[in-house]
Design an enzyme around this catalytic site. Sequence first.
Site, short mmCIF file in Angstrom:
data_model
loop_
_atom_site.label_atom_id
_atom_site.label_comp_id
_atom_site.label_asym_id
_atom_site.label_seq_id
_atom_site.Cartn_x
_atom_site.Cartn_y
_atom_site.Cartn_z
N GLU B 223 37.26 0.72 28.87
CA GLU B 223 36.41 1.27 27.81
C GLU B 223 36.24 2.75 28.10
O GLU B 223 36.12 3.14 29.26
CB GLU B 223 35.06 0.55 27.87
N ARG B 315 15.16 -5.25 12.49
CA ARG B 315 13.70 -5.40 12.41
C ARG B 315 13.06 -4.02 12.40
O ARG B 315 13.76 -3.02 12.52
CB ARG B 315 13.20 -6.17 13.62
#
Lengths: 172, 533
Positions: B223, B315
Amino acid sequence: MKLIARCNGREVAVEVEKRLHGYQLKIGDAAYDVDVAVPRPAEPGGLTIKSLLIDGRHHEAAVRPLAEGRYRVSAGGSTEMVELLDPLAVLAEQAAGGAKAGKRLITAYMPGVVKRVLVAAGDAVRRGQGLAVLEAMKMENEIEAEADGTVAKVLVKDGQAVEGGDPLFEIE
Amino acid sequence: MSPLPQLLCSALSMAARTPPARRTLRKVLIANRGEIAVRVLRALRELGLESAVIYSDADRASLAVRLADEAYRIGPPPSTDSYLRGEAIVELALDVGADAIHPGYGFLSENAAFARLCRERGVVFIGPPPAAMAAMGSKIESRRLMIDAGVPVVPGGRDPLADLAAAEAAAAEVGYPLMIKASAGGGGKGMRLVTRPEELAAAFRAARSEAKASFGDGSVYVERYVERPRHVEIQVLGDAHGHVLSLGERECSLQRRHQKVIEEAPSPAVDDDLRQRMGAAAVRAAEAVGYANAGTVEFLLAPDGAFYFLEMNTRLQVEHPVTELVTGIDLVIAQLRVARGETLEEILGERIAGGRVHPRGHAIEARLYAEDPYRNFAPSPGRIEHLRLPEGPGVRNDCGVYEGAEVPIYYDPMLAKLIVWGGDREHAIRRLERALDELRVEGIETTTRLYRQILRDADFRAGRLDIGMLDRKLQDGTWGRPEPAADDLPLIAAVIAHAERQATRTAIPAADDGARARWRTVARREAVGGGPG
């Protein structure tokens, strides 16, 4: 009133006199005229908030009495333990103890339950050695000796609940 | 091009099935506690809606219970027996005639199964469609969705590398510096930083054997390593009619162990061009899962200005107030109005003229935790013996406690949030310093002393932030425990307290009464006679 004050390893003679609007204090060589107001009086044995005017500068302190002669003071963004002693008692202690001067109290830094006491009176301890395990919020924390010495008194026992600032050990 | 994953299909069909009908809300049940329960019930009251809260036995005397219209016991203190009892909470909502549930943050707020349960029982869940929550809830799935939607992700992939040749090919694609990570990984085991191609072979072998030893599985992947990244997130708001809008960014780089402590808006590292590009990417991310209501797309921002999708929080965020202060948009009210079926245009009106929201001034939030920052953030439960909250211009406190309240040991240690607004960043910082000076909490330890140190720090003042900064500066002692007070102030305070105690102890009751009576007489005479000139 004359007192001996101990705070942060410093020991100093103190004199305090009541005045009309407050107190006159001598701490070592320094003298202070302190005007006191108490915007939030204490519940019995509880915390007081003191508004202190020292030479026109305002300071606010929260003072909580702990055991006899011991106070926890939060002021100016930090919290200190202050011990106030009768000078005669200090003299008597020094006369009796002779070479045993330099007793230090180890106190609980947070409220909790003493899970285990790890040392007994008379034990020699080294700086950093664990003296007791204190538990709060399901986290165990070791109370460590701040310096090399000998345990003079164990002031708590396993399972005992303590408040922050309560004395746990006396180390010589 | 890979086929549309299952989750996305269901998200889209769910959005299509949801009728954009107007709904009337009358009463809302708040399935949370602490400051966020108070925050939500304030919004309900401002909208003229009735509020009901749930509480555990530890929260019977909480501020939320004391301020709500109605309050209902949900169980004993542990969250699993109280605030996480999804079934019981939905039942309760039906019993007490609540039309909707606001989940706050934490607890059930990102639980797609709970949102689905609400929907099945005919209770409005104030949040995104369950399918959007599920899609964003899976790290691997959401990453795949983001790639398809053209949202930048950290280059690399979780596909295990068969051998060194495969690693070299993957490394060439990802670019340097890069990280080799264990597929089964965690806790830094099997992780290697590789800065140059020459180091790859050795690091690959070492990571494999370490992964094999630690997890019994030697597979590793590569990565791109993002050096000293910032955490910058975009607040999005979507309505039930398919519109999604970016409300700008928040800078949340000051974190300790992935817990944010100080957040601000706008980010000192984001200019208008970057704001537009990050905002557009966040909107694409939200649209890819059929998102509605308030949500946050989190990005890593590299020093070179490249940004990469981390995750989406489906949220309301803890730090939502900084966005509110710089946009003038009340996000909780917006959430409730979205749930009623209103359009973004109706909710935001002129603020979205031209389709964009421009930040005005600067806002900073400091989270007040009941923890000792100098004892490795040890929790500090107990009774708040004294509390003075800061007030005055530009200061908002979202507080869930009061003087005399007990801080229970069962929940998150966040007590309150201080949020300030200033015309620019420097003014906001000074205002927060002023607010922290006014704040007083006695009886428990809090993180305020650390915050004063952070606000004074030259790097912070210059806006030079990254996500490793707090842990680094704590470790190297830059932000260590302040030296004990060198002045006589603690002694003065203690001695006066001592003298006062001695005085009350030695006073003889009868004489004291007499003295007091005389004192009163004198005082009265003086009062009648008037003061000096």
